[in-house]
Motif scaffolding. Structure first.
Motif, mmCIF file in Angstrom:
data_model
loop_
_atom_site.group_PDB
_atom_site.id
_atom_site.type_symbol
_atom_site.label_atom_id
_atom_site.label_comp_id
_atom_site.label_asym_id
_atom_site.label_seq_id
_atom_site.Cartn_x
_atom_site.Cartn_y
_atom_site.Cartn_z
ATOM 1 N N PRO A 1 0.820 -1.231 0.000
ATOM 2 C CA PRO A 1 0.000 0.000 0.000
ATOM 3 C C PRO A 1 0.846 1.269 0.000
ATOM 4 C CG PRO A 1 -0.878 -1.572 1.585
ATOM 5 C CD PRO A 1 0.423 -2.144 1.085
ATOM 6 N N GLN A 2 1.943 1.271 0.752
ATOM 7 C CA GLN A 2 2.796 2.465 0.785
ATOM 8 C C GLN A 2 3.408 2.731 -0.588
ATOM 9 O OE1 GLN A 2 6.246 2.322 3.315
ATOM 10 N NE2 GLN A 2 6.749 4.446 2.820
ATOM 11 N N TRP A 3 3.795 1.652 -1.258
ATOM 12 C CA TRP A 3 4.352 1.769 -2.610
ATOM 13 C C TRP A 3 3.308 2.385 -3.542
ATOM 14 C CZ3 TRP A 3 2.933 -0.831 -7.212
ATOM 15 C CH2 TRP A 3 3.846 -0.704 -8.282
ATOM 16 N N ARG A 4 2.049 1.937 -3.415
ATOM 17 C CA ARG A 4 0.984 2.491 -4.264
ATOM 18 C C ARG A 4 0.780 3.981 -4.008
ATOM 19 N NH1 ARG A 4 -0.999 -2.677 -4.844
ATOM 20 N NH2 ARG A 4 -1.748 -2.845 -2.714
ATOM 21 N N ARG A 5 0.912 4.396 -2.746
ATOM 22 C CA ARG A 5 0.811 5.831 -2.452
ATOM 23 C C ARG A 5 1.949 6.609 -3.099
ATOM 24 N NH1 ARG A 5 -1.126 4.139 2.434
ATOM 25 N NH2 ARG A 5 0.917 4.165 3.443
ATOM 26 N N GLN A 6 3.117 5.981 -3.148
ATOM 27 C CA GLN A 6 4.267 6.658 -3.755
ATOM 28 C C GLN A 6 4.120 6.793 -5.276
ATOM 29 O OE1 GLN A 6 7.268 3.971 -2.255
ATOM 30 N NE2 GLN A 6 7.888 5.385 -0.616
ATOM 31 N N ARG A 7 3.306 5.914 -5.860
ATOM 32 C CA ARG A 7 3.189 5.866 -7.324
ATOM 33 C C ARG A 7 2.815 7.197 -7.957
ATOM 34 N NH1 ARG A 7 6.257 3.500 -8.383
ATOM 35 N NH2 ARG A 7 5.676 3.822 -10.517
ATOM 36 N N ARG A 8 1.973 7.959 -7.276
ATOM 37 C CA ARG A 8 1.487 9.176 -7.924
ATOM 38 C C ARG A 8 2.592 10.203 -8.112
ATOM 39 N NH1 ARG A 8 -2.651 12.822 -5.005
ATOM 40 N NH2 ARG A 8 -2.182 13.950 -6.900
ATOM 41 N N HIS A 9 3.638 10.108 -7.327
ATOM 42 C CA HIS A 9 4.707 11.107 -7.417
ATOM 43 C C HIS A 9 5.693 10.835 -8.544
ATOM 44 C CE1 HIS A 9 3.202 12.861 -3.821
ATOM 45 N NE2 HIS A 9 3.385 11.758 -3.122
ATOM 46 N N VAL A 10 5.617 9.651 -9.096
ATOM 47 C CA VAL A 10 6.520 9.329 -10.206
ATOM 48 C C VAL A 10 5.734 8.600 -11.285
ATOM 49 C CG1 VAL A 10 7.388 7.407 -8.800
ATOM 50 C CG2 VAL A 10 8.549 7.983 -10.919
ATOM 51 N N GLN A 11 5.760 9.182 -12.466
ATOM 52 C CA GLN A 11 4.983 8.654 -13.577
ATOM 53 C C GLN A 11 5.923 8.262 -14.711
ATOM 54 O OE1 GLN A 11 1.413 8.374 -13.803
ATOM 55 N NE2 GLN A 11 1.724 8.521 -11.593
ATOM 56 N N VAL A 12 5.470 7.323 -15.523
ATOM 57 C CA VAL A 12 6.306 6.857 -16.629
ATOM 58 C C VAL A 12 5.534 7.010 -17.937
ATOM 59 C CG1 VAL A 12 7.712 4.952 -17.489
ATOM 60 C CG2 VAL A 12 7.306 5.163 -15.050
ATOM 61 N N VAL A 13 6.194 7.519 -18.943
ATOM 62 C CA VAL A 13 5.603 7.623 -20.284
ATOM 63 C C VAL A 13 6.448 6.782 -21.233
ATOM 64 C CG1 VAL A 13 4.995 9.176 -22.186
ATOM 65 C CG2 VAL A 13 4.707 9.943 -19.820
ATOM 66 N N PHE A 14 5.819 5.803 -21.850
ATOM 67 C CA PHE A 14 6.540 4.874 -22.726
ATOM 68 C C PHE A 14 6.365 5.250 -24.198
ATOM 69 C CE2 PHE A 14 5.662 2.228 -18.933
ATOM 70 C CZ PHE A 14 6.953 1.851 -18.630
ATOM 71 N N GLN A 15 6.971 4.419 -25.026
ATOM 72 C CA GLN A 15 6.996 4.691 -26.460
ATOM 73 C C GLN A 15 5.616 4.583 -27.119
ATOM 74 O OE1 GLN A 15 10.029 2.538 -28.492
ATOM 75 N NE2 GLN A 15 9.314 3.091 -30.511
ATOM 76 N N ASN A 16 4.849 3.580 -26.722
ATOM 77 C CA ASN A 16 3.637 3.278 -27.466
ATOM 78 C C ASN A 16 2.386 3.619 -26.656
ATOM 79 O OD1 ASN A 16 1.600 2.283 -29.010
ATOM 80 N ND2 ASN A 16 2.312 0.150 -29.013
ATOM 81 N N PRO A 17 1.813 4.823 -26.879
ATOM 82 C CA PRO A 17 0.682 5.231 -26.046
ATOM 83 C C PRO A 17 -0.542 4.323 -26.214
ATOM 84 C CG PRO A 17 0.999 6.784 -27.856
ATOM 85 C CD PRO A 17 2.171 5.849 -27.869
ATOM 86 N N ALA A 18 -0.709 3.752 -27.417
ATOM 87 C CA ALA A 18 -1.894 2.918 -27.653
ATOM 88 C C ALA A 18 -1.925 1.705 -26.723
ATOM 89 C CB ALA A 18 -1.934 2.471 -29.114
ATOM 90 N N ALA A 19 -0.735 1.285 -26.287
ATOM 91 C CA ALA A 19 -0.657 0.084 -25.445
ATOM 92 C C ALA A 19 -1.045 0.364 -23.995
ATOM 93 C CB ALA A 19 0.765 -0.489 -25.498
ATOM 94 N N VAL A 20 -1.084 1.632 -23.596
ATOM 95 C CA VAL A 20 -1.316 1.928 -22.175
ATOM 96 C C VAL A 20 -2.638 2.661 -21.925
ATOM 97 C CG1 VAL A 20 1.126 1.927 -21.577
ATOM 98 C CG2 VAL A 20 0.052 4.065 -22.280
ATOM 99 N N VAL A 21 -3.444 2.823 -22.971
ATOM 100 C CA VAL A 21 -4.774 3.404 -22.761
ATOM 101 C C VAL A 21 -5.827 2.322 -22.973
ATOM 102 C CG1 VAL A 21 -4.107 5.743 -23.427
ATOM 103 C CG2 VAL A 21 -4.949 4.159 -25.170
#
Ligand SMILES: Nc1ncnc2c1ncn2[C@@H]1O[C@H](COP(=O)(O)OP(=O)(O)O)[C@@H](O)[C@H]1O
Ligand SMILES: [Mg+2]
Length: 292
Positions: free
Chosen positions: A88-108
């Motif tokens: 749960p603590q890791w999930r709270r930390q998630r919002r502070h660091v985001q990742v943008v990958f090469q293929n946007p179609a794969a992550v929407v």
């Protein structure tokens, strides 16, 4: 050491060892995809990471983003270590660091409107009433140039627009760090420039830290304050962007730089053509119809 820089990222002696799949003397053979990497990213700073395919850039990015725990070594994120992946603590930390990958179609999600997906990211992390969530979503979409496109489904957007939507979804959470892993590599050159300019604007507005990973040195040079060069899992050199590009210390970096196409209009056009996979708005001579 790790405690000295609170605002930003400090990576110390990062190692990621994977099994190569081979067995030697009955023991699984390990190799280091990332080998003893030390780096920092300050608040508001962009660190570019370059290197050939397979040099460990993405693996390094995943450890910096906390998606993957290192085999050994530590990452301090604004003075805090990442919690164990999945807690749960890791999930709270998630919002502070985001990742943008090469293929946007794969992550929407193909079935949801752009607006719904950005709003969902927001409401997952914040208890908001719907109208406030809608307002913040709309403001974020406007900021990435998609103010009138919220109702659209992913397939109704171009690749560049879809990457803007993914960036909106990442930034609506107001992260401290965004790791861009080949985030513009699949886009044609003119769209790449638009997305880079968007990231430069957002970096300033949000005082973002960026880790910008790309095999394309000309793109990295344009966006980065400092640049690190990866080779076979090691960070060969790291330094101020202009110093590194003008006066590389390492032979490998010099060879990598020599592979950048010079920026003559003709060569830029050729890169455009390559980015289009052979098709271009400006036809190359050999593509002109043959008169018979
Ligand atoms: N999850 C994994 N399991 C095993 N090997 C991996 C894994 N991820 C990456 N690798 C290997 O680690 C090396 C570095 O990969 P990667 O970090 O993706 O490099 P880059 O992003 O620079 O192309 C490559 O040899 C790759 O095959
Ligand atoms: Mg990669």
């Amino acid at each position: 050491m790790t405690g000295t820089v609170h605002k930003g990222v400090v990576a110390t002696n990062l190692v990621q060892a994977y099994s190569s799949g081979r067995r030697l003397w009955g023991k699984a053979d390990q190799f280091r995809a990332v080998d003893r990497v030390n780096l920092t990213i300050a608040e508001g700073e962009t660190l570019g990471i370059v290197g050939e395919s397979g040099s460990g850039k993405s693996t390094l990015g995943r450890m910096i983003a906390g998606i993957e725990a290192p085999t050994s070594g530590t990452v301090s994120f604004w003075g805090e270590h990442y919690a164990r992946v999945g807690t749960p603590q890791w999930r709270r930390q998630r919002r502070h660091v985001q990742v943008v990958f090469q293929n946007p179609a794969a992550v929407v999600d193909p079935r949801w409107s752009i607006h719904a997906q950005v709003r969902e990211a927001l409401t997952t992390h914040e208890a908001l009433d719907l109208s406030e969530a809608d307002d913040r979503t709309q403001a974020m979409l406007a900021m990435v140039g998609l103010g009138s496109m919220g109702k659209r489904l992913p397939h109704q957007l171009s690749g560049g627009q879809l990457q803007r939507a993914v960036i909106a979804r990442a930034l609506v959470l107001n992260p401290r760090l965004v790791v861009c892993d080949e985030a513009v590599s699949a886009l044609d050159v003119s769209v790449q420039a638009q997305i880079i300019n968007l990231l430069l604007n957002l970096r300033q507005q949000f005082n973002l830290s960026l880790m910008f990973i790309s095999h394309d040195l000309s793109v990295v040079r344009h966006i980065s304050h400092r640049v690190g060069v990866m080779h076979a899992g090691e960070l060969l050199e790291i330094g101020d962007s202009s110093t590194l590009f003008d006066n590389p210390q390492h032979d490998y970096t010099r060879r990598l730089l020599a592979a950048i196409p010079a920026d003559s209009p003709r060569q830029r056009r050729q890169r455009d053509i390559n980015a289009f996979g052979g098709r271009s708005a400006v036809p190359a001579p050999r593509q002109l119809p043959v008169q018979s």
